[in-house]
Scaffold this motif. Sequence first.
Motif, PDB file in Angstrom:
ATOM      1  N   GLU A  46       0.832  -1.213   0.000  1.00 18.94           N
ATOM      2  CA  GLU A  46       0.000   0.000   0.000  1.00 18.94           C
ATOM      3  C   GLU A  46       0.861   1.255   0.000  1.00 18.94           C
ATOM      4  OE1 GLU A  46      -2.402  -0.413   3.431  1.00 18.94           O
ATOM      5  OE2 GLU A  46      -3.646  -2.026   2.596  1.00 18.94           O
ATOM      6  N   GLN A  47       2.004   1.199   0.685  1.00 18.14           N
ATOM      7  CA  GLN A  47       2.891   2.359   0.812  1.00 18.14           C
ATOM      8  C   GLN A  47       4.007   2.345  -0.225  1.00 18.14           C
ATOM      9  OE1 GLN A  47       2.191   4.859   2.753  1.00 18.14           O
ATOM     10  NE2 GLN A  47       0.449   3.831   3.733  1.00 18.14           N
ATOM     11  N   ASN A  48       3.863   1.495  -1.244  1.00 20.76           N
ATOM     12  CA  ASN A  48       4.862   1.416  -2.315  1.00 20.76           C
ATOM     13  C   ASN A  48       6.272   1.185  -1.785  1.00 20.76           C
ATOM     14  OD1 ASN A  48       2.898   1.814  -4.281  1.00 20.76           O
ATOM     15  ND2 ASN A  48       3.141   4.033  -4.247  1.00 20.76           N
ATOM     16  N   GLY A  49       6.377   0.378  -0.743  1.00 21.02           N
ATOM     17  CA  GLY A  49       7.678   0.023  -0.197  1.00 21.02           C
ATOM     18  C   GLY A  49       8.370   1.137   0.556  1.00 21.02           C
ATOM     19  N   ASN A  50       7.664   2.208   0.841  1.00 15.55           N
ATOM     20  CA  ASN A  50       8.284   3.357   1.518  1.00 15.55           C
ATOM     21  C   ASN A  50       8.728   2.959   2.931  1.00 15.55           C
ATOM     22  OD1 ASN A  50       9.012   5.772   2.712  1.00 15.55           O
ATOM     23  ND2 ASN A  50       7.245   6.901   1.939  1.00 15.55           N
ATOM     24  N   PRO A  51      10.042   2.941   3.197  1.00 20.64           N
ATOM     25  CA  PRO A  51      10.524   2.495   4.508  1.00 20.64           C
ATOM     26  C   PRO A  51      10.115   3.415   5.651  1.00 20.64           C
ATOM     27  CG  PRO A  51      12.315   3.453   3.236  1.00 20.64           C
ATOM     28  CD  PRO A  51      11.146   3.331   2.301  1.00 20.64           C
ATOM     29  N   LEU A  52       9.758   4.652   5.330  1.00 14.73           N
ATOM     30  CA  LEU A  52       9.362   5.589   6.380  1.00 14.73           C
ATOM     31  C   LEU A  52       7.996   5.239   6.971  1.00 14.73           C
ATOM     32  CD1 LEU A  52      10.446   8.954   4.706  1.00 14.73           C
ATOM     33  CD2 LEU A  52      11.797   7.401   6.125  1.00 14.73           C
ATOM     34  N   MET A  53       7.267   4.371   6.267  1.00 13.91           N
ATOM     35  CA  MET A  53       5.928   4.006   6.703  1.00 13.91           C
ATOM     36  C   MET A  53       5.879   2.625   7.342  1.00 13.91           C
ATOM     37  SD  MET A  53       4.566   6.792   5.796  1.00 13.91           S
ATOM     38  CE  MET A  53       2.874   6.401   6.209  1.00 13.91           C
TER      39      MET A  53
END
Length: 286
Positions: A46-53
């Motif tokens: 869902e977060q496109n792999g964004n590590p910050l999420m």
Amino acid sequence: MVSKVQLPEEDSVEVLRNILAERRNYRQFYDRIAHDLVAQAEIFIEQNGNPLMLTPLDLNDYTDCEEEASQRKKSLIGLYSPKKGKLPFLQLEAIRKRNGLVVCPSCGEPGRPRTLDHYLPKDMFPELSVLLLNLTPMCDWCQGEKLTGYITEDGKKRYIHPYFDDVDRPLFSITFTTPFATPSIHISVNEELPEELSLLVKSHLEGIDFLNRFKEHFKTRYISVLRRAKASRENESESLWCLFSIFLEMEEEKSINSWDAVLYRSILANDELMGYLENDPLPEYL
């Protein structure tokens, strides 16, 4: 440099569920963690792999002691090395060996990437060690250079994700410093990129040591450029501009940010360099 990669054919979450259902050893642990592990994978997507999420799961929440948590971490990471006939052996082989790529999607170097990279490192996120969308094809050089730190010192995303990030556009160019017979080169990120993507490109390039690697490639390719310029002068019917434009088009078919696409695009955009190649004295050693 980076190119967009086609998503794996199979549904990553469904494959993950099947992998968990196949477990026989440490069944109690997998029963405890299965729901949260799948939820973590869904957040990743869902977060496109964004590590910050994402925050790594605490394996102590699913085990009875720290020693057991340490052992089950090894179990999760071990899922990435399945025996033939076990999930996800065929899926990993497909991404690794039948990806259809002719350049590395992480750096753009010519050649077929035959290794896989965990976008979020499996040592930090063992629960994502076999999530297909966390695994991207990569060349050996990038695999060796890419740091495990997935967040920058100032708390930003460090690396481009070739499944999710908007990289189907020229991301950067090469700037040339005279003398043009033996120019030095530097990287210039495309000024038209959104600020967030521009910062990400810079961070990514630094993380894979792109410039030092490209310099070695450039030494060989630029000699070929000079020889093409010489041949074009000898064949007055052959326009160097048209020739390089054809080369650029051919290279962009591999990837818009492949190394030679970046090279020819940068040369064609530099009027002073093109003037030198078309009119000024060339090195005698050609």
